[in-house]
Design a protein around this motif. Sequence first.
Motif, short mmCIF file in Angstrom:
data_model
loop_
_atom_site.label_atom_id
_atom_site.label_comp_id
_atom_site.label_asym_id
_atom_site.label_seq_id
_atom_site.Cartn_x
_atom_site.Cartn_y
_atom_site.Cartn_z
N VAL A 105 0.85 -1.19 0.00
CA VAL A 105 0.00 0.00 0.00
C VAL A 105 0.89 1.24 0.00
N VAL A 106 0.28 2.37 -0.29
CA VAL A 106 1.02 3.63 -0.27
C VAL A 106 0.40 4.57 0.77
N THR A 112 4.91 10.15 10.47
CA THR A 112 6.22 9.64 10.07
C THR A 112 7.03 10.74 9.39
N PHE A 143 10.34 9.73 8.06
CA PHE A 143 11.47 9.12 7.34
C PHE A 143 11.41 9.29 5.83
N TYR A 196 5.01 6.99 0.63
CA TYR A 196 5.94 5.84 0.69
C TYR A 196 5.15 4.54 0.70
N VAL A 253 4.42 0.80 2.08
CA VAL A 253 4.54 -0.18 3.17
C VAL A 253 4.05 -1.51 2.60
N GLY A 284 5.99 2.66 9.49
CA GLY A 284 5.07 3.77 9.27
C GLY A 284 3.74 3.40 8.67
N LEU A 285 3.24 2.19 8.97
CA LEU A 285 1.91 1.83 8.50
C LEU A 285 0.89 2.47 9.43
N ARG A 286 0.09 3.40 8.91
CA ARG A 286 -0.85 4.13 9.74
C ARG A 286 -1.96 3.20 10.21
N GLY A 290 -4.16 1.42 7.67
CA GLY A 290 -3.11 0.76 6.92
C GLY A 290 -3.29 -0.75 6.76
N ALA A 340 -5.99 -1.45 4.40
CA ALA A 340 -5.57 -1.16 3.03
C ALA A 340 -4.77 -2.33 2.46
N LEU A 341 -3.93 -2.94 3.29
CA LEU A 341 -3.17 -4.12 2.84
C LEU A 341 -4.13 -5.24 2.45
N ALA A 354 -5.69 -4.34 -0.84
CA ALA A 354 -4.73 -4.49 -1.95
C ALA A 354 -4.57 -5.96 -2.34
N LEU A 356 -7.04 10.03 -1.24
CA LEU A 356 -6.44 8.75 -0.86
C LEU A 356 -5.78 8.92 0.50
N GLN A 357 -6.02 7.96 1.38
CA GLN A 357 -5.35 7.96 2.68
C GLN A 357 -4.17 7.00 2.60
N VAL A 358 -4.43 5.73 2.90
CA VAL A 358 -3.46 4.70 2.60
C VAL A 358 -4.08 3.95 1.42
N SER A 359 -3.49 4.09 0.23
CA SER A 359 -4.10 3.51 -0.95
C SER A 359 -4.12 1.98 -0.80
#
Lengths: 149, 405
Positions: A76-77, A86, A88, A94, A96, B156-158, B162, B165-166, B169, B215-218
């Motif tokens: 995901v982005v 974050t 970094f 970015y 993940v 950094g996975l919100r 997040g 979202a995974l 995906a 888009l937040q965490v795509s």
Amino acid sequence: MTGAPDGPPTRFEPPVGAESSPFWEATGDGRLLVQWCTACDRGVFYPRSFCPHCAAPGSALEWRTASGRATVYAAVVEHRPEAAGTAFSGGRPYCVALVDLEEGVRMMTNVIDCPPDEVRSGMAVTVTWEPLPDGRQLALFRPAGGEAR
Amino acid sequence: MEEERVDRVDRVRHVGRVDRTLRGAAAIVGVAEDVSPTGELDRTGRELEVAMVLGALEDAGLTLADVDGVCHAESAVALAEYLGIHPVFMDSTMTGGSSYEVHVEHAAAAIAAGVCDVVVSVYASTPRSNRTRRRPAARRVQPGPNPMVEWDLPYGLRTPMGPYALAAARHMHEYGTTPEQLAQIAVSTRQWAALNPRARHRDPLTVADVLASPLQVSPLHLLDCCLVTDGAGAFVMTSAERARSLPKPPVYLLGAATCSDHMGISQMPDLTTTPGVVSGARAFAMAGLSASDVDVLMGYDSFTITALLHLEDLGFCHKGEGGPFAAEGTLGPGGGPLAMNTNGGGLSFTHPGMYGMFLITEAVRQLRGECGDRQVEGAHVAVAHGSGILLSVMSTAVLGTEATL
């Protein structure tokens, strides 16, 4: 977070868990270790004091150096790093990802060295390292080129 | 890889021995909730919890003196002390948003076993007004070691979006699910919210609106994500026998089951299959029913993908077909075969953090026929399906009217 407020982009520094000292020590040399259960012949991650696959005791677990080759399971982005808290990525979106190591275990990571929205499930990736201030390194991954599956 | 999948599917289809003595043994006899279209409530903390407890008891035709069991996701003991009661059953099970479905299951088991007679469970959370009114937020600290801090947090996975979202995906990769199909879930849910005067958002919504939101965490957009609102609720359960002597029609627990297969998302065995496959199959087996018998599905919708996974894992469609199933648009009002999230869901009604309480209060009101414009005609079977932590703990409660016993 580490580093001075006006210093380079920084990471959350992971603590060292009760069972993971060997893992973190090896990262300093750029070696990616995974536990291996000699009783059921399977990889174990995150590090544990017993085998979650077959319940073998910790004495059945040994550390092996992983090849560093992996396949992206899901990616995901993060489009709003400031919302994620974050620093970094320097404020840029970015990637993940969860990646499956050749050794059969899955870990979270960032896939770097390519546009974040080009990372796909099934993409072949290889480990690369980002130094942490205390001498440890964080395992990141970059495209290996070509589709594994 | 193929072999691994077969093994996984085989494992999750294994329902195991299901004891059916809980079926119809206990009933929900009172509910209360407090939400506001502004998303904010004036009361907070214990004051709000006590109001919910007393409201649910009044709805049940009972008083605090009748209560001998208390469920609370932080401390049943502390709540009982505050209420000034001396319970013989306490349950502080905390499984995140599914905690209240687990409380239903545990309360029914305790009542059926003769441990106690009247159980109350309550939830109140005011994250929205805490922010606007600058109240110091109570911080929950996870007890014990937390591997997620060591192995996931540096990347950094919100959270919470997040991990979802995974899952989205991976679902897209394996089954070709599209952002448009996910968006339709938000659209259908908004159509229900339009019929609920207490919903936070009631304006019409289109698939294009969802896809145009940031888009937040795509691949998740802002409108694929649940609200952050204040909200509170409570329910009261007692034995079927005692329930029949009370003023409101009892809503019987027909089947209940819970399953967890991970805590952190890195440890989830299969991102496209939740432990709801197990909790759903076991709860339906206990009830002697299947998905086709369900009139109202209250399926925890923290994100559009969460609801889509429930549709597949509870058997409303086959694995991988949740996208096309949702895209038909029949989950909204309009007399489709399945009504999903009739209060407007976590996406448009309310979501104070652990939304599972509102699945129960709405399911009960639908089965009592109290839902006004959004009432599903002839509803006899409703399912409250809670999702806790990060798709980690699924808990399914199959509820029915007297006619289903």
